[in-house]
Motif scaffolding. Structure first.
Motif, PDB file in Angstrom:
ATOM      1  N   ILE A  39       8.157  51.266 -61.153  1.00 29.79           N
ATOM      2  CA  ILE A  39       8.165  51.691 -59.342  1.00 29.79           C
ATOM      3  C   ILE A  39       9.788  51.893 -59.453  1.00 29.79           C
ATOM      4  O   ILE A  39      10.005  52.915 -58.654  1.00 29.79           O
ATOM      5  N   SER A  85       3.443  57.630 -59.278  1.00 29.38           N
ATOM      6  CA  SER A  85       3.356  56.582 -60.713  1.00 29.38           C
ATOM      7  C   SER A  85       1.088  56.698 -61.769  1.00 29.38           C
ATOM      8  O   SER A  85       1.675  56.784 -62.866  1.00 29.38           O
ATOM      9  N   ASN A 116       4.602  54.864 -49.698  1.00 30.00           N
ATOM     10  CA  ASN A 116       4.085  54.794 -50.506  1.00 30.00           C
ATOM     11  C   ASN A 116       3.528  56.062 -51.611  1.00 30.00           C
ATOM     12  O   ASN A 116       3.010  55.628 -52.686  1.00 30.00           O
ATOM     13  N   TYR A 122      11.395  46.063 -51.381  1.00 27.71           N
ATOM     14  CA  TYR A 122      10.920  47.322 -51.985  1.00 27.71           C
ATOM     15  C   TYR A 122      11.402  48.873 -51.218  1.00 27.71           C
ATOM     16  O   TYR A 122      12.222  50.026 -51.515  1.00 27.71           O
ATOM     17  N   TRP A 176      -5.261  50.433 -56.973  1.00 26.01           N
ATOM     18  CA  TRP A 176      -4.697  51.340 -55.542  1.00 26.01           C
ATOM     19  C   TRP A 176      -5.136  50.948 -54.544  1.00 26.01           C
ATOM     20  O   TRP A 176      -6.682  51.629 -54.240  1.00 26.01           O
ATOM     21  N   VAL A 217       2.236  45.657 -51.101  1.00 24.48           N
ATOM     22  CA  VAL A 217       3.265  46.246 -50.256  1.00 24.48           C
ATOM     23  C   VAL A 217       3.854  46.292 -49.080  1.00 24.48           C
ATOM     24  O   VAL A 217       2.405  47.168 -47.894  1.00 24.48           O
ATOM     25  N   TRP A 276       4.163  55.662 -55.427  1.00 22.40           N
ATOM     26  CA  TRP A 276       3.284  54.691 -56.103  1.00 22.40           C
ATOM     27  C   TRP A 276       2.395  55.134 -56.302  1.00 22.40           C
ATOM     28  O   TRP A 276       1.458  55.762 -57.788  1.00 22.40           O
ATOM     29  N   GLN A 277       1.937  56.256 -55.521  1.00 24.52           N
ATOM     30  CA  GLN A 277       0.756  57.088 -55.605  1.00 24.52           C
ATOM     31  C   GLN A 277       0.900  58.252 -56.707  1.00 24.52           C
ATOM     32  O   GLN A 277       0.469  58.140 -58.049  1.00 24.52           O
TER      33      GLN A 277
END
Length: 281
Positions: A210, A20, A14, A80, A35, A58, A17-18
């Motif tokens: 993403i 972005s 993940n 994903y 998040w 996710v 995501w962090q």
């Protein structure tokens, strides 16, 4: 600014995501993407979707497919991570169990019922030709709970993502005696139906952002060092993990969903199969 809540496990998968979020890419599109890390994993995230505590998860493919069939009002909007999740099968470092067949008729530590650690212990039992009815479980909630259970011998083995568990093996707390890869893509993105109906364009924009990040993730400068330092992993383990991991920007196919449902049904994890449209947007 539209607030959207998202959850996932606090693992290396993940980091896109962090990154972005840290770069303000969602904020630039007027999206406040909040998040939350969920160390308990898929079973907990399914519950959070049901309880409207999150809008997006996710989440492990097998777990969310099972829960949507059981009534979770959510849909899979995209794969994903395309590659399988490699589950390490771990015992306590000083355990008498030396190899996989030794674990027959012993107790598995699982984060919770319906979690990946629960479902994959059933898949592993099938792979080993064990009687699934004989499986025993100890609910431990998190990886810390598993350390306690295996150390105190209230459970015999624990299945968790191999690379995230590697520091415990290196520290001689756990010993790995086998691997069990998922027979399907490991992570999908699931969204509550209510959010899909209310904010379809926002969900599409989140996916667009993403996907741009994951498509270039492996080429980012110093990504090995970044992953290693953030997740307390060795560079060589990160490099091996990166070589085995493929992100996806595509939807789950009918063929793959049929494969997942057929196997879950065969293992009595689900009691019925449903249409593609019930599970996938």
């Amino acid at each position: 600014m539209t607030t959207i809540k998202i959850v996932g496990v606090p693992e290396h998968f993940n980091l896109p995501w962090q990154l972005s979020i840290e770069k303000g890419e969602f904020e630039a599109e007027n999206i406040d993407l909040q998040w939350t890390n969920v160390p308990e994993g898929t079973g907990k995230m399914c519950q959070m979707l049901r309880d409207k505590e999150t809008d997006i998860a996710v989440i492990l493919t097998e777990g969310i497919v099972k829960d949507i069939i059981a009534g979770n009002p959510s849909k899979i909007v995209q794969v994903y991570v395309e590659s399988p999740l490699i589950w390490g099968i771990h015992v306590a470092a000083n355990s008498k169990h030396q190899k996989l067949p030794d674990l027959k008729n012993t107790k598995a530590a699982i984060s919770r019922l319906g979690s990946g650690s629960h479902l994959m212990s059933i898949v592993n039992a099938q792979n080993q030709y064990w009687k699934i009815d004989n499986l025993q479980f100890e609910i431990v909630n998190t990886i810390d709970g598993a350390v306690e259970a295996l150390t105190n011998q209230t459970a015999d083995y624990f299945m968790w993502e191999r690379f995230m568990t590697k520091p415990l093996v290196d520290a001689e707390i756990f010993r790995k005696i086998g691997d069990c890869p998922t027979p399907w893509p490991c992570f999908v993105i699931a969204v509550r139906d209510e959010i899909l109906e209310k904010h379809p364009k926002i969900i599409d924009k989140i996916l667009e952002i993403i996907n741009a990040t994951t498509s270039e993730f492996k080429e980012m400068s110093n990504i090995n060092e970044n992953l290693a330092s953030r997740y307390n992993l060795k560079i060589e383990d990160i490099e091996e993990w990166l070589s085995l991991t493929e992100w996806s920007q595509e939807q789950l196919s009918k063929k793959m969903l049929n494969k997942v449902q057929n196997q879950l049904f065969e293992l009595s994890i689900i009691d019925k199969k449903v249409t593609f449209e019930t599970i996938v947007r």
